[in-house]
Scaffold this motif. Sequence first.
Motif, PDB file in Angstrom:
ATOM      1  N   LEU A   1       0.729  -1.267  -0.142  1.00  0.00           N
ATOM      2  CA  LEU A   1      -0.023  -0.091   0.068  1.00  0.00           C
ATOM      3  C   LEU A   1       1.018   1.271  -0.158  1.00  0.00           C
ATOM      4  O   LEU A   1       0.492   2.259  -0.439  1.00  0.00           O
ATOM      5  CB  LEU A   1      -1.122  -0.131   1.182  1.00  0.00           C
ATOM      6  CG  LEU A   1      -2.120  -0.923   1.071  1.00  0.00           C
ATOM      7  CD1 LEU A   1      -3.042  -0.970   2.460  1.00  0.00           C
ATOM      8  CD2 LEU A   1      -3.214  -0.551   0.064  1.00  0.00           C
ATOM      9  N   ARG A   2       2.172   1.078   0.499  1.00  0.00           N
ATOM     10  CA  ARG A   2       2.783   2.291   0.595  1.00  0.00           C
ATOM     11  C   ARG A   2       3.079   3.229  -0.792  1.00  0.00           C
ATOM     12  O   ARG A   2       3.129   4.335  -0.948  1.00  0.00           O
ATOM     13  CB  ARG A   2       4.390   2.281   1.056  1.00  0.00           C
ATOM     14  CG  ARG A   2       4.478   1.675   2.481  1.00  0.00           C
ATOM     15  CD  ARG A   2       5.853   1.124   2.882  1.00  0.00           C
ATOM     16  NE  ARG A   2       5.715   0.738   4.118  1.00  0.00           N
ATOM     17  CZ  ARG A   2       6.661  -0.223   4.431  1.00  0.00           C
ATOM     18  NH1 ARG A   2       7.613  -0.637   3.601  1.00  0.00           N
ATOM     19  NH2 ARG A   2       6.582  -0.862   5.702  1.00  0.00           N
ATOM     20  N   GLY A   3       2.906   2.486  -1.709  1.00  0.00           N
ATOM     21  CA  GLY A   3       3.217   3.276  -3.235  1.00  0.00           C
ATOM     22  C   GLY A   3       1.985   3.729  -3.777  1.00  0.00           C
ATOM     23  O   GLY A   3       1.879   3.855  -4.996  1.00  0.00           O
ATOM     24  N   THR A   4       0.842   3.731  -2.899  1.00  0.00           N
ATOM     25  CA  THR A   4      -0.554   3.942  -3.767  1.00  0.00           C
ATOM     26  C   THR A   4      -1.119   5.295  -2.855  1.00  0.00           C
ATOM     27  O   THR A   4      -0.320   5.757  -1.738  1.00  0.00           O
ATOM     28  CB  THR A   4      -1.530   3.037  -3.377  1.00  0.00           C
ATOM     29  OG1 THR A   4      -2.161   2.863  -2.047  1.00  0.00           O
ATOM     30  CG2 THR A   4      -1.076   1.608  -4.028  1.00  0.00           C
ATOM     31  N   SER A   5      -2.139   5.830  -3.403  1.00  0.00           N
ATOM     32  CA  SER A   5      -2.773   7.155  -2.829  1.00  0.00           C
ATOM     33  C   SER A   5      -3.739   6.808  -2.068  1.00  0.00           C
ATOM     34  O   SER A   5      -4.729   7.684  -1.388  1.00  0.00           O
ATOM     35  CB  SER A   5      -3.210   7.904  -3.931  1.00  0.00           C
ATOM     36  OG  SER A   5      -4.030   7.346  -4.711  1.00  0.00           O
ATOM     37  N   ILE A   6      -4.265   5.368  -1.560  1.00  0.00           N
ATOM     38  CA  ILE A   6      -5.353   4.762  -1.164  1.00  0.00           C
ATOM     39  C   ILE A   6      -5.438   5.558   0.444  1.00  0.00           C
ATOM     40  O   ILE A   6      -6.598   5.804   0.952  1.00  0.00           O
ATOM     41  CB  ILE A   6      -5.358   3.321  -1.158  1.00  0.00           C
ATOM     42  CG1 ILE A   6      -6.727   3.136  -0.777  1.00  0.00           C
ATOM     43  CG2 ILE A   6      -4.566   2.873   0.154  1.00  0.00           C
ATOM     44  CD1 ILE A   6      -7.792   3.101  -2.157  1.00  0.00           C
ATOM     45  N   PHE A   7      -4.495   5.705   1.133  1.00  0.00           N
ATOM     46  CA  PHE A   7      -4.366   6.211   2.483  1.00  0.00           C
ATOM     47  C   PHE A   7      -5.137   7.375   2.521  1.00  0.00           C
ATOM     48  O   PHE A   7      -6.024   7.884   3.330  1.00  0.00           O
ATOM     49  CB  PHE A   7      -3.108   6.155   3.034  1.00  0.00           C
ATOM     50  CG  PHE A   7      -2.320   4.875   3.133  1.00  0.00           C
ATOM     51  CD1 PHE A   7      -2.762   4.114   4.166  1.00  0.00           C
ATOM     52  CD2 PHE A   7      -1.324   4.689   2.395  1.00  0.00           C
ATOM     53  CE1 PHE A   7      -2.061   2.900   4.564  1.00  0.00           C
ATOM     54  CE2 PHE A   7      -0.655   3.461   2.550  1.00  0.00           C
ATOM     55  CZ  PHE A   7      -1.159   2.561   3.600  1.00  0.00           C
ATOM     56  N   HIS A   8      -5.124   8.431   1.331  1.00  0.00           N
ATOM     57  CA  HIS A   8      -5.582   9.895   1.438  1.00  0.00           C
ATOM     58  C   HIS A   8      -6.776   9.755   0.615  1.00  0.00           C
ATOM     59  O   HIS A   8      -7.743  10.647   0.903  1.00  0.00           O
ATOM     60  CB  HIS A   8      -4.761  10.646   0.470  1.00  0.00           C
ATOM     61  CG  HIS A   8      -3.229  10.820   1.371  1.00  0.00           C
ATOM     62  ND1 HIS A   8      -2.879  11.221   2.539  1.00  0.00           N
ATOM     63  CD2 HIS A   8      -2.097  10.222   0.879  1.00  0.00           C
ATOM     64  CE1 HIS A   8      -1.636  11.186   2.682  1.00  0.00           C
ATOM     65  NE2 HIS A   8      -1.247  10.551   1.792  1.00  0.00           N
ATOM     66  N   GLU A   9      -7.172   8.848  -0.104  1.00  0.00           N
ATOM     67  CA  GLU A   9      -8.403   8.745  -1.094  1.00  0.00           C
ATOM     68  C   GLU A   9      -9.549   8.183  -0.141  1.00  0.00           C
ATOM     69  O   GLU A   9     -10.723   8.834  -0.363  1.00  0.00           O
ATOM     70  CB  GLU A   9      -8.316   7.737  -2.277  1.00  0.00           C
ATOM     71  CG  GLU A   9      -9.308   7.587  -3.249  1.00  0.00           C
ATOM     72  CD  GLU A   9      -9.019   6.592  -4.268  1.00  0.00           C
ATOM     73  OE1 GLU A   9      -9.974   6.047  -4.736  1.00  0.00           O
ATOM     74  OE2 GLU A   9      -7.805   6.219  -4.544  1.00  0.00           O
ATOM     75  N   ILE A  10      -9.502   7.397   0.595  1.00  0.00           N
ATOM     76  CA  ILE A  10     -10.383   6.561   1.180  1.00  0.00           C
ATOM     77  C   ILE A  10     -10.419   7.249   2.847  1.00  0.00           C
ATOM     78  O   ILE A  10      -9.549   7.263   3.700  1.00  0.00           O
ATOM     79  CB  ILE A  10     -10.420   5.101   1.342  1.00  0.00           C
ATOM     80  CG1 ILE A  10     -10.418   4.603  -0.004  1.00  0.00           C
ATOM     81  CG2 ILE A  10     -11.245   4.341   2.140  1.00  0.00           C
ATOM     82  CD1 ILE A  10     -10.311   2.954  -0.063  1.00  0.00           C
ATOM     83  N   LYS A  11     -11.856   7.766   3.337  1.00  0.00           N
ATOM     84  CA  LYS A  11     -11.598   8.312   4.540  1.00  0.00           C
ATOM     85  C   LYS A  11     -12.782   7.124   5.593  1.00  0.00           C
ATOM     86  O   LYS A  11     -12.461   7.447   6.735  1.00  0.00           O
ATOM     87  CB  LYS A  11     -12.977   9.362   4.521  1.00  0.00           C
ATOM     88  CG  LYS A  11     -12.097  10.446   3.283  1.00  0.00           C
ATOM     89  CD  LYS A  11     -10.893  11.009   3.752  1.00  0.00           C
ATOM     90  CE  LYS A  11     -10.014  12.099   2.607  1.00  0.00           C
ATOM     91  NZ  LYS A  11      -8.917  12.452   3.224  1.00  0.00           N
ATOM     92  N   ASN A  12     -13.300   6.463   5.056  1.00  0.00           N
ATOM     93  CA  ASN A  12     -13.972   5.700   5.997  1.00  0.00           C
ATOM     94  C   ASN A  12     -13.271   4.139   6.471  1.00  0.00           C
ATOM     95  O   ASN A  12     -13.947   3.463   6.936  1.00  0.00           O
ATOM     96  CB  ASN A  12     -15.399   5.258   5.585  1.00  0.00           C
ATOM     97  CG  ASN A  12     -15.593   4.862   4.317  1.00  0.00           C
ATOM     98  OD1 ASN A  12     -14.801   4.354   3.596  1.00  0.00           O
ATOM     99  ND2 ASN A  12     -16.843   4.298   3.869  1.00  0.00           N
ATOM    100  N   ILE A  13     -12.150   4.057   5.765  1.00  0.00           N
ATOM    101  CA  ILE A  13     -11.281   2.807   6.358  1.00  0.00           C
ATOM    102  C   ILE A  13     -10.371   3.322   6.916  1.00  0.00           C
ATOM    103  O   ILE A  13      -9.529   4.253   6.774  1.00  0.00           O
ATOM    104  CB  ILE A  13     -10.851   1.934   5.030  1.00  0.00           C
ATOM    105  CG1 ILE A  13     -12.123   1.650   4.336  1.00  0.00           C
ATOM    106  CG2 ILE A  13     -10.032   0.845   5.574  1.00  0.00           C
ATOM    107  CD1 ILE A  13     -11.683   0.527   2.905  1.00  0.00           C
TER     108      ILE A  13
END
Length: 389
Positions: free
Chosen positions: A272-284
Amino acid sequence: MEFLEMDSVIFSEDKGFQYFYRIIQSVMLDIVIVAGARPNFVKIAPLIHKLLREEKINYTLVHTGQHYDPLMNDVFFEDLSIPAPSYHLGISGGSQNKQTSEIITGFEEFLKDSNAKAVIVVGDVTSTMACSIVTKKLHRDLIHIEAGLRSHDRAMPEEINRILTDSITDYFFTTSREAGANLVKEGIADDRIFFVGNIMIDSLVRTLPFIQRPEVYRTYSLEENNYYLLTLHRADNVDNADVLTDILRAVSESIGDRTCIFPVHPRTEKMLRGTSIFHEIKNIEFIEPLRYLEFLFMQKHAKAVITDSGGIQEETTFMNVPCVTYRTTTERPETITTGSNELAQDLPALKAFLNTLEAGEWKTSSIPPLWDGNTAGRIVQKLHAIYSI
């Protein structure tokens, strides 16, 4: 010198102790129990608790070190009250094939100097398969707890481990009638198959009174039956960043304003470190792995669990917590036919099941046979019978 006579065997007093020692040893069973990864720890704990009270069975616990993160191994010995292993092979990191070769080498060095008559392996991890090979090459009995499970998907490393282990196992302890039927189809004789139940449930029954509310429960203002719990670790789901982020987006889109707690496996975090998912998803909410007692608390009080784990399918079934397993197959069909689990084979199915949950609808479930917390006792009874002790 005074001589004693017993059963027509005459021996001197100074040799008497040695004689009786040999008699005692002849009715003792020495076994080795192998553990290497989180599921192993949960499954061996009830057996060890029983064996600690046994007078005729000596056990040695060998920890391969396959899972090397402290939160993935050492903490389980504390939470499950398991004595520290007698031997630690120190295997950690690397590919599964690298781990296999190192475990084989390390376990051979240990076992060739051991007097154990039998080795007990559990589950379907790399350590299980590797130590099974060594056991049979050194001509010891091999006992497989949780034998006969089949997903019928040979793309899964765990399925290969199961098939290879069961192909050389001497005695098979199964969790379900279906598992026994799988073994019979593969040519295993009935008298070597023992339906004893699910030993993981033994651990669950023992530890449920002691589950602990984790700090994240307060941090994210969670409420009972109002949050989701997510776990992902299988290669098909986490080794490709696009696949992984698509799963997370599907979950996020389907649960509305509810919070989903995602304890991130180290392997998954790396992806996951190389993705933007941490900033993109708010309810996880992405958190570190939880201790076993904390994770059980989160399971028990969740609205539902989304997972790709075999053990979690079993735990949620026992606790009657809805579970959605994101995989194409499962080796635990009883969690679907009898229990609270459903199999989501693709993203549309995953979304559909989550929509059903959000609508407040889920199927009625029950607990499979012999998932009663007494499996370890039945295993010990069978060991007595098999080895006439």
